[in-house]
Write a protein that holds these residues in place. Structure first.
Motif, PDB file in Angstrom:
ATOM      1  N   THR A  28     -98.279 -27.286   3.697  1.00 20.31           N
ATOM      2  CA  THR A  28     -97.288 -26.310   3.226  1.00 20.31           C
ATOM      3  C   THR A  28     -96.182 -27.016   2.440  1.00 20.31           C
ATOM      4  O   THR A  28     -96.043 -28.240   2.489  1.00 20.31           O
ATOM      5  CB  THR A  28     -96.642 -25.549   4.394  1.00 20.31           C
ATOM      6  OG1 THR A  28     -95.823 -26.463   5.140  1.00 20.31           O
ATOM      7  CG2 THR A  28     -97.678 -24.909   5.295  1.00 20.31           C
ATOM      8  N   LYS A  29     -95.372 -26.232   1.756  1.00 18.07           N
ATOM      9  CA  LYS A  29     -94.252 -26.776   0.982  1.00 18.07           C
ATOM     10  C   LYS A  29     -93.343 -27.616   1.883  1.00 18.07           C
ATOM     11  O   LYS A  29     -93.007 -28.752   1.551  1.00 18.07           O
ATOM     12  CB  LYS A  29     -93.468 -25.635   0.339  1.00 18.07           C
ATOM     13  CG  LYS A  29     -92.238 -26.081  -0.426  1.00 18.07           C
ATOM     14  CD  LYS A  29     -91.509 -24.887  -1.050  1.00 18.07           C
ATOM     15  CE  LYS A  29     -90.275 -25.308  -1.814  1.00 18.07           C
ATOM     16  NZ  LYS A  29     -89.620 -24.179  -2.491  1.00 18.07           N
ATOM     17  N   THR A  30     -92.943 -27.065   3.014  1.00 14.88           N
ATOM     18  CA  THR A  30     -92.035 -27.770   3.922  1.00 14.88           C
ATOM     19  C   THR A  30     -92.662 -29.058   4.447  1.00 14.88           C
ATOM     20  O   THR A  30     -92.020 -30.111   4.464  1.00 14.88           O
ATOM     21  CB  THR A  30     -91.641 -26.843   5.093  1.00 14.88           C
ATOM     22  OG1 THR A  30     -91.029 -25.673   4.551  1.00 14.88           O
ATOM     23  CG2 THR A  30     -90.689 -27.529   6.045  1.00 14.88           C
ATOM     24  N   GLU A  31     -93.921 -28.978   4.884  1.00 15.39           N
ATOM     25  CA  GLU A  31     -94.611 -30.166   5.406  1.00 15.39           C
ATOM     26  C   GLU A  31     -94.756 -31.235   4.332  1.00 15.39           C
ATOM     27  O   GLU A  31     -94.522 -32.416   4.583  1.00 15.39           O
ATOM     28  CB  GLU A  31     -96.005 -29.787   5.927  1.00 15.39           C
ATOM     29  CG  GLU A  31     -96.007 -28.947   7.165  1.00 15.39           C
ATOM     30  CD  GLU A  31     -97.381 -28.372   7.483  1.00 15.39           C
ATOM     31  OE1 GLU A  31     -97.567 -27.951   8.626  1.00 15.39           O
ATOM     32  OE2 GLU A  31     -98.268 -28.330   6.596  1.00 15.39           O
ATOM     33  N   TRP A  32     -95.141 -30.810   3.128  1.00 14.68           N
ATOM     34  CA  TRP A  32     -95.367 -31.789   2.066  1.00 14.68           C
ATOM     35  C   TRP A  32     -94.065 -32.443   1.632  1.00 14.68           C
ATOM     36  O   TRP A  32     -94.003 -33.653   1.458  1.00 14.68           O
ATOM     37  CB  TRP A  32     -96.084 -31.148   0.884  1.00 14.68           C
ATOM     38  CG  TRP A  32     -96.472 -32.142  -0.149  1.00 14.68           C
ATOM     39  CD1 TRP A  32     -97.443 -33.104  -0.040  1.00 14.68           C
ATOM     40  CD2 TRP A  32     -95.901 -32.300  -1.445  1.00 14.68           C
ATOM     41  NE1 TRP A  32     -97.508 -33.839  -1.202  1.00 14.68           N
ATOM     42  CE2 TRP A  32     -96.568 -33.365  -2.077  1.00 14.68           C
ATOM     43  CE3 TRP A  32     -94.898 -31.634  -2.139  1.00 14.68           C
ATOM     44  CZ2 TRP A  32     -96.259 -33.784  -3.363  1.00 14.68           C
ATOM     45  CZ3 TRP A  32     -94.597 -32.051  -3.421  1.00 14.68           C
ATOM     46  CH2 TRP A  32     -95.268 -33.111  -4.018  1.00 14.68           C
ATOM     47  N   LEU A  33     -93.012 -31.664   1.463  1.00 14.82           N
ATOM     48  CA  LEU A  33     -91.724 -32.240   1.079  1.00 14.82           C
ATOM     49  C   LEU A  33     -91.230 -33.222   2.143  1.00 14.82           C
ATOM     50  O   LEU A  33     -90.698 -34.284   1.812  1.00 14.82           O
ATOM     51  CB  LEU A  33     -90.685 -31.143   0.841  1.00 14.82           C
ATOM     52  CG  LEU A  33     -90.856 -30.349  -0.451  1.00 14.82           C
ATOM     53  CD1 LEU A  33     -89.934 -29.136  -0.455  1.00 14.82           C
ATOM     54  CD2 LEU A  33     -90.632 -31.216  -1.684  1.00 14.82           C
ATOM     55  N   ALA A  34     -91.425 -32.908   3.412  1.00 16.10           N
ATOM     56  CA  ALA A  34     -91.020 -33.823   4.485  1.00 16.10           C
ATOM     57  C   ALA A  34     -91.832 -35.110   4.428  1.00 16.10           C
ATOM     58  O   ALA A  34     -91.281 -36.215   4.597  1.00 16.10           O
ATOM     59  CB  ALA A  34     -91.180 -33.147   5.844  1.00 16.10           C
ATOM     60  N   ALA A  35     -93.135 -35.004   4.177  1.00 14.77           N
ATOM     61  CA  ALA A  35     -93.991 -36.195   4.093  1.00 14.77           C
ATOM     62  C   ALA A  35     -93.612 -37.060   2.897  1.00 14.77           C
ATOM     63  O   ALA A  35     -93.556 -38.294   2.995  1.00 14.77           O
ATOM     64  CB  ALA A  35     -95.455 -35.777   4.020  1.00 14.77           C
ATOM     65  N   VAL A  36     -93.341 -36.433   1.764  1.00 18.30           N
ATOM     66  CA  VAL A  36     -92.938 -37.174   0.564  1.00 18.30           C
ATOM     67  C   VAL A  36     -91.595 -37.861   0.807  1.00 18.30           C
ATOM     68  O   VAL A  36     -91.419 -39.037   0.491  1.00 18.30           O
ATOM     69  CB  VAL A  36     -92.885 -36.253  -0.679  1.00 18.30           C
ATOM     70  CG1 VAL A  36     -92.239 -36.953  -1.856  1.00 18.30           C
ATOM     71  CG2 VAL A  36     -94.285 -35.778  -1.040  1.00 18.30           C
ATOM     72  N   GLN A  37     -90.642 -37.135   1.381  1.00 24.09           N
ATOM     73  CA  GLN A  37     -89.322 -37.720   1.645  1.00 24.09           C
ATOM     74  C   GLN A  37     -89.439 -38.918   2.592  1.00 24.09           C
ATOM     75  O   GLN A  37     -88.804 -39.951   2.375  1.00 24.09           O
ATOM     76  CB  GLN A  37     -88.373 -36.675   2.227  1.00 24.09           C
ATOM     77  CG  GLN A  37     -86.942 -37.171   2.366  1.00 24.09           C
ATOM     78  CD  GLN A  37     -86.305 -37.514   1.032  1.00 24.09           C
ATOM     79  OE1 GLN A  37     -86.276 -36.711   0.120  1.00 24.09           O
ATOM     80  NE2 GLN A  37     -85.799 -38.729   0.905  1.00 24.09           N
ATOM     81  N   ALA A  38     -90.271 -38.806   3.618  1.00 22.42           N
ATOM     82  CA  ALA A  38     -90.461 -39.909   4.568  1.00 22.42           C
ATOM     83  C   ALA A  38     -91.074 -41.127   3.891  1.00 22.42           C
ATOM     84  O   ALA A  38     -90.763 -42.262   4.238  1.00 22.42           O
ATOM     85  CB  ALA A  38     -91.341 -39.446   5.734  1.00 22.42           C
ATOM     86  N   ALA A  39     -91.927 -40.900   2.898  1.00 20.41           N
ATOM     87  CA  ALA A  39     -92.577 -42.011   2.194  1.00 20.41           C
ATOM     88  C   ALA A  39     -91.655 -42.667   1.172  1.00 20.41           C
ATOM     89  O   ALA A  39     -91.874 -43.813   0.790  1.00 20.41           O
ATOM     90  CB  ALA A  39     -93.845 -41.517   1.498  1.00 20.41           C
ATOM     91  N   LEU A  40     -90.637 -41.959   0.737  1.00 17.26           N
ATOM     92  CA  LEU A  40     -89.771 -42.485  -0.321  1.00 17.26           C
ATOM     93  C   LEU A  40     -88.994 -43.725   0.107  1.00 17.26           C
ATOM     94  O   LEU A  40     -88.779 -44.628  -0.701  1.00 17.26           O
ATOM     95  CB  LEU A  40     -88.799 -41.412  -0.812  1.00 17.26           C
ATOM     96  CG  LEU A  40     -89.430 -40.336  -1.686  1.00 17.26           C
ATOM     97  CD1 LEU A  40     -88.407 -39.254  -2.000  1.00 17.26           C
ATOM     98  CD2 LEU A  40     -90.002 -40.922  -2.963  1.00 17.26           C
ATOM     99  N   THR A  41     -88.584 -43.812   1.350  1.00 13.63           N
ATOM    100  CA  THR A  41     -87.806 -44.972   1.791  1.00 13.63           C
ATOM    101  C   THR A  41     -88.619 -46.250   1.727  1.00 13.63           C
ATOM    102  O   THR A  41     -88.223 -47.196   1.054  1.00 13.63           O
ATOM    103  CB  THR A  41     -87.214 -44.735   3.201  1.00 13.63           C
ATOM    104  OG1 THR A  41     -86.377 -43.586   3.130  1.00 13.63           O
ATOM    105  CG2 THR A  41     -86.413 -45.930   3.660  1.00 13.63           C
ATOM    106  N   PRO A  42     -89.793 -46.316   2.365  1.00 13.31           N
ATOM    107  CA  PRO A  42     -90.553 -47.569   2.263  1.00 13.31           C
ATOM    108  C   PRO A  42     -91.109 -47.822   0.864  1.00 13.31           C
ATOM    109  O   PRO A  42     -91.461 -48.945   0.527  1.00 13.31           O
ATOM    110  CB  PRO A  42     -91.674 -47.411   3.291  1.00 13.31           C
ATOM    111  CG  PRO A  42     -91.779 -45.955   3.552  1.00 13.31           C
ATOM    112  CD  PRO A  42     -90.423 -45.368   3.276  1.00 13.31           C
ATOM    113  N   LEU A  43     -91.186 -46.789   0.045  1.00 11.18           N
ATOM    114  CA  LEU A  43     -91.742 -46.941  -1.300  1.00 11.18           C
ATOM    115  C   LEU A  43     -90.667 -46.949  -2.382  1.00 11.18           C
ATOM    116  O   LEU A  43     -90.965 -46.789  -3.557  1.00 11.18           O
ATOM    117  CB  LEU A  43     -92.742 -45.811  -1.581  1.00 11.18           C
ATOM    118  CG  LEU A  43     -93.960 -45.761  -0.664  1.00 11.18           C
ATOM    119  CD1 LEU A  43     -94.828 -44.576  -0.999  1.00 11.18           C
ATOM    120  CD2 LEU A  43     -94.759 -47.054  -0.729  1.00 11.18           C
TER     121      LEU A  43
END
Length: 127
Positions: free
Chosen positions: A42-57
């Motif tokens: 979903t939009k909410t799940e995907w945005l949360a996953a992308v945001q979580a990946a942004l820090t290490p990446l």
């Protein structure tokens, strides 16, 4: 704004800000991210996953190789160098735009170091 412009703006916002805040308004409320592992659809799940990946990446280098549009679909092919000596990956994102918003996404990710191993699937079997 063309569908290609919408996808390019979404990617630019994400890379420039390191946040999904600028990306969220470009996604429809019923956005679906199609993943084989079904961890973030979903939009909410995907945005949360992308945001979580942004820090290490955060220091990931992204090179856009192709940005192609056909009707309501936009295909983005990038090569990405992961930070801290991580591997280089090839990524193909397919986006469907509806009514000026991104409504669906698919992605294929492959470490470029493994690419040669994946070329054998069409070789004829030994007889």
């Amino acid at each position: 704004m063309t569908n290609k412009d919408i996808v390019q703006q979404a990617l630019s916002e994400l890379i420039a800000t390191g946040s999904t805040a600028g990306l969220a308004p470009l996604l429809s409320d019923d956005f679906v991210h199609h993943r084989p592992d079904a961890t973030s659809s979903t939009k909410t799940e995907w945005l949360a996953a992308v945001q979580a990946a942004l820090t290490p990446l955060a220091d990931m280098q992204v090179e856009i190789r192709h940005l192609l549009a056909d009707g309501d679909h936009v295909v983005l092919h990038t090569r990405r160098r992961l930070p801290d000596g991580g591997p280089e990956i090839a990524v193909v994102d397919i986006w469907r735009v509806d009514g000026g918003l991104i409504s669906e996404a698919w992605e294929i990710i492959e470490p470029t170091a493994h690419a040669a191993a994946n070329l054998t699937w069409w070789e004829p079997a030994a007889r």
